[in-house]
Design a protein around this motif. Structure first.
Motif, PDB file in Angstrom:
ATOM      1  N   GLY A 168       0.810  -1.201   0.000  1.00 30.09           N
ATOM      2  CA  GLY A 168       0.000   0.000   0.000  1.00 30.09           C
ATOM      3  C   GLY A 168       0.847   1.255   0.000  1.00 30.09           C
ATOM      4  N   SER A 169       0.218   2.386  -0.282  1.00 28.30           N
ATOM      5  CA  SER A 169       0.914   3.674  -0.221  1.00 28.30           C
ATOM      6  C   SER A 169      -0.028   4.732   0.332  1.00 28.30           C
ATOM      7  CB  SER A 169       1.445   4.076  -1.594  1.00 28.30           C
ATOM      8  OG  SER A 169       0.385   4.191  -2.532  1.00 28.30           O
ATOM      9  N   TRP A 170       0.570   5.697   1.006  1.00 26.69           N
ATOM     10  CA  TRP A 170      -0.177   6.776   1.653  1.00 26.69           C
ATOM     11  C   TRP A 170      -0.075   8.041   0.813  1.00 26.69           C
ATOM     12  CZ3 TRP A 170      -3.818   8.076   4.796  1.00 26.69           C
ATOM     13  CH2 TRP A 170      -3.865   9.341   5.386  1.00 26.69           C
ATOM     14  N   ASN A 171      -1.220   8.602   0.449  1.00 23.20           N
ATOM     15  CA  ASN A 171      -1.245   9.855  -0.277  1.00 23.20           C
ATOM     16  C   ASN A 171      -1.402  11.002   0.719  1.00 23.20           C
ATOM     17  OD1 ASN A 171      -2.615  12.203  -1.736  1.00 23.20           O
ATOM     18  ND2 ASN A 171      -2.100  10.865  -3.458  1.00 23.20           N
ATOM     19  N   LYS A 172      -0.329  11.780   0.905  1.00 25.33           N
ATOM     20  CA  LYS A 172      -0.333  12.836   1.919  1.00 25.33           C
ATOM     21  C   LYS A 172      -1.330  13.939   1.599  1.00 25.33           C
ATOM     22  CE  LYS A 172       4.481  12.301   3.427  1.00 25.33           C
ATOM     23  NZ  LYS A 172       5.798  12.978   3.561  1.00 25.33           N
ATOM     24  N   ILE A 173      -1.442  14.283   0.324  1.00 24.98           N
ATOM     25  CA  ILE A 173      -2.326  15.379  -0.057  1.00 24.98           C
ATOM     26  C   ILE A 173      -3.791  14.971   0.080  1.00 24.98           C
ATOM     27  CG2 ILE A 173      -3.035  16.895  -1.944  1.00 24.98           C
ATOM     28  CD1 ILE A 173      -0.157  16.754  -2.972  1.00 24.98           C
ATOM     29  N   GLY A 174      -4.132  13.831  -0.503  1.00 25.73           N
ATOM     30  CA  GLY A 174      -5.519  13.369  -0.449  1.00 25.73           C
ATOM     31  C   GLY A 174      -5.871  12.629   0.820  1.00 25.73           C
ATOM     32  N   ARG A 175      -4.850  12.268   1.601  1.00 24.80           N
ATOM     33  CA  ARG A 175      -5.021  11.529   2.854  1.00 24.80           C
ATOM     34  C   ARG A 175      -5.855  10.253   2.639  1.00 24.80           C
ATOM     35  NH1 ARG A 175      -2.969  13.260   7.204  1.00 24.80           N
ATOM     36  NH2 ARG A 175      -4.299  11.928   8.471  1.00 24.80           N
ATOM     37  N   TYR A 176      -5.392   9.476   1.656  1.00 24.99           N
ATOM     38  CA  TYR A 176      -6.022   8.185   1.408  1.00 24.99           C
ATOM     39  C   TYR A 176      -4.943   7.128   1.208  1.00 24.99           C
ATOM     40  CZ  TYR A 176      -5.080   9.143  -3.572  1.00 24.99           C
ATOM     41  OH  TYR A 176      -4.479   9.432  -4.771  1.00 24.99           O
ATOM     42  N   VAL A 177      -5.342   5.861   1.291  1.00 29.14           N
ATOM     43  CA  VAL A 177      -4.451   4.722   1.071  1.00 29.14           C
ATOM     44  C   VAL A 177      -4.811   4.085  -0.265  1.00 29.14           C
ATOM     45  CG1 VAL A 177      -3.829   2.403   1.848  1.00 29.14           C
ATOM     46  CG2 VAL A 177      -4.087   4.252   3.518  1.00 29.14           C
ATOM     47  N   SER A 178      -3.804   3.769  -1.062  1.00 29.43           N
ATOM     48  CA  SER A 178      -4.039   3.006  -2.286  1.00 29.43           C
ATOM     49  C   SER A 178      -3.324   1.669  -2.190  1.00 29.43           C
ATOM     50  CB  SER A 178      -3.560   3.778  -3.519  1.00 29.43           C
ATOM     51  OG  SER A 178      -2.174   4.021  -3.465  1.00 29.43           O
ATOM     52  N   LEU A 196     -13.612  -6.004   1.472  1.00 26.86           N
ATOM     53  CA  LEU A 196     -13.160  -4.903   2.333  1.00 26.86           C
ATOM     54  C   LEU A 196     -14.329  -4.054   2.819  1.00 26.86           C
ATOM     55  CD1 LEU A 196     -10.009  -3.780   0.310  1.00 26.86           C
ATOM     56  CD2 LEU A 196      -9.995  -4.769   2.607  1.00 26.86           C
ATOM     57  N   ASN A 197     -15.273  -3.822   1.954  1.00 25.06           N
ATOM     58  CA  ASN A 197     -16.410  -2.970   2.327  1.00 25.06           C
ATOM     59  C   ASN A 197     -17.411  -3.676   3.219  1.00 25.06           C
ATOM     60  OD1 ASN A 197     -15.251  -0.970   0.835  1.00 25.06           O
ATOM     61  ND2 ASN A 197     -16.615  -1.169  -0.925  1.00 25.06           N
ATOM     62  N   SER A 198     -17.655  -4.948   2.940  1.00 24.59           N
ATOM     63  CA  SER A 198     -18.640  -5.674   3.744  1.00 24.59           C
ATOM     64  C   SER A 198     -18.082  -6.082   5.100  1.00 24.59           C
ATOM     65  CB  SER A 198     -19.129  -6.915   2.982  1.00 24.59           C
ATOM     66  OG  SER A 198     -18.055  -7.810   2.727  1.00 24.59           O
ATOM     67  N   LYS A 199     -16.791  -6.410   5.141  1.00 27.56           N
ATOM     68  CA  LYS A 199     -16.196  -6.910   6.378  1.00 27.56           C
ATOM     69  C   LYS A 199     -15.677  -5.789   7.266  1.00 27.56           C
ATOM     70  CE  LYS A 199     -13.339 -10.680   8.064  1.00 27.56           C
ATOM     71  NZ  LYS A 199     -12.615 -11.922   7.692  1.00 27.56           N
ATOM     72  N   PHE A 200     -15.122  -4.741   6.658  1.00 25.50           N
ATOM     73  CA  PHE A 200     -14.461  -3.700   7.446  1.00 25.50           C
ATOM     74  C   PHE A 200     -15.090  -2.313   7.308  1.00 25.50           C
ATOM     75  CE2 PHE A 200     -10.905  -6.719   6.336  1.00 25.50           C
ATOM     76  CZ  PHE A 200     -10.815  -7.294   7.596  1.00 25.50           C
ATOM     77  N   LYS A 201     -16.117  -2.194   6.447  1.00 30.77           N
ATOM     78  CA  LYS A 201     -16.836  -0.915   6.281  1.00 30.77           C
ATOM     79  C   LYS A 201     -15.902   0.209   5.848  1.00 30.77           C
ATOM     80  CE  LYS A 201     -20.231  -3.278   8.035  1.00 30.77           C
ATOM     81  NZ  LYS A 201     -21.184  -3.935   7.116  1.00 30.77           N
ATOM     82  N   LEU A 202     -15.074  -0.048   4.857  1.00 33.16           N
ATOM     83  CA  LEU A 202     -14.054   0.913   4.456  1.00 33.16           C
ATOM     84  C   LEU A 202     -14.433   1.757   3.233  1.00 33.16           C
ATOM     85  CD1 LEU A 202     -10.815  -1.206   5.032  1.00 33.16           C
ATOM     86  CD2 LEU A 202     -11.653   0.723   6.388  1.00 33.16           C
ATOM     87  N   ASN A 203     -15.577   1.470   2.612  1.00 32.69           N
ATOM     88  CA  ASN A 203     -16.049   2.268   1.472  1.00 32.69           C
ATOM     89  C   ASN A 203     -15.007   2.396   0.353  1.00 32.69           C
ATOM     90  OD1 ASN A 203     -18.662   3.143   2.723  1.00 32.69           O
ATOM     91  ND2 ASN A 203     -17.266   4.109   4.182  1.00 32.69           N
ATOM     92  N   CYS A 204     -14.322   1.306   0.077  1.00 38.06           N
ATOM     93  CA  CYS A 204     -13.284   1.308  -0.956  1.00 38.06           C
ATOM     94  C   CYS A 204     -13.898   1.399  -2.352  1.00 38.06           C
ATOM     95  CB  CYS A 204     -12.466   0.024  -0.883  1.00 38.06           C
ATOM     96  SG  CYS A 204     -11.639  -0.235   0.696  1.00 38.06           S
ATOM     97  N   TYR A 205     -13.078   1.831  -3.280  1.00 37.11           N
ATOM     98  CA  TYR A 205     -13.464   1.825  -4.688  1.00 37.11           C
ATOM     99  C   TYR A 205     -12.209   1.608  -5.526  1.00 37.11           C
ATOM    100  CZ  TYR A 205     -11.871   6.714  -4.465  1.00 37.11           C
ATOM    101  OH  TYR A 205     -11.128   7.846  -4.262  1.00 37.11           O
TER     102      TYR A 205
END
Length: 243
Positions: A168-178, A196-205
């Motif tokens: 994974g990587s951290w986007n400092k500007i957008g403050r999101y993980v890819s 990820l969304n059903s188990k951890f409620k992370l709203n990934c896309y």
């Protein structure tokens, strides 16, 4: 006595390493120095087993960058990172050192054919052991890495932590993980998002990335993610979730 060299099993999963013909990775594989391993007898290999925690960690790492190879009824894994992450590799080695014939080693000055720049890497590999077979059979089909159909039950908060740390990587500007899922098929990426969304409620896309897709854990889900996995993240890699 005929010596058996460790690089015979280090040349693992080249098709899975890149799913392409990038010579840089082939050079990496062929440049690994010959290392004479500590020999294990068949009975010793059969006595190895994995703890639940190590299984959870391996699930996350297999979603990321570690590579596996199945030979003669047994499986081996290799762990590799750039030198900037050598503290992380040493952390992984501390977890898996009982399964390894030697300590992490550095390979210097390989040329990336895409950029022309030289890169150095640190790696270590495991023995070829039957205790790894179940995970290999779940994550590989005909030598190519896949997403297991039961990934929903396999993936835990510990697994997620090591997946993000490893790939994974951290986007400092957008403050999101890819998450780099480019090597997986579109339907596999969508399946992972569903889990990820059903188990951890992370709203990934998903987000298009070259010829593949990466998974985005958005900024509004980072607090949930941090609460979920911060205690499992190795200290040197906490920045990957914005900590």
């Amino acid at each position: 006595m005929v010596e058996t060299y460790y690089n015979k099993f280090i040349t693992i999963g080249v098709d899975n390493l890149i799913n392409s013909e990038n010579l840089f990775y082939k050079i990496f594989i062929s440049s690994i120095p010959l290392v004479k391993p500590k020999r294990l007898k068949k009975k010793e290999k059969e006595n190895f087993s994995l703890t639940d925690e190590l299984i959870e960690i391996l699930v996350g790492l297999l979603l990321g960058d570690i590579y596996g190879r199945y030979r003669y009824g047994k499986t081996s894994f290799i762990f590799k990172q750039g030198l900037i992450h050598q503290d992380y590799i040493h952390h992984l080695y501390e977890l898996f050192n009982n399964y390894c014939p030697s300590k992490p080693k550095i390979v210097k000055g390989l040329i990336d054919t895409r950029t022309g720049k030289k890169y150095s890497y640190i790696y270590f590999g495991t023995y070829t052991l039957p205790c790894f077979n179940e995970l290999y059979n779940l994550f590989y089909l005909n030598g190519k890495k896949i997403i297991p159909s039961n990934i929903g039950s396999l993936l835990t908060s510990v697994s997620l932590a090591y997946w993000i740390v490893d790939d994974g990587s951290w986007n400092k500007i957008g403050r999101y993980v890819s998450l780099s899922t480019d090597s997986f098929k579109l339907e596999e990426v969508e399946f992972l998002i569903e889990v990820l969304n059903s188990k951890f409620k992370l709203n990934c896309y998903k987000c298009k990335n070259g010829n593949g897709y990466k998974i985005i854990i958005p900024s509004y889900s980072i607090a949930i993610l941090q609460n979920l996995i911060s205690e499992h993240i190795p200290s040197m890699m906490r920045y990957k979730i914005g900590l």
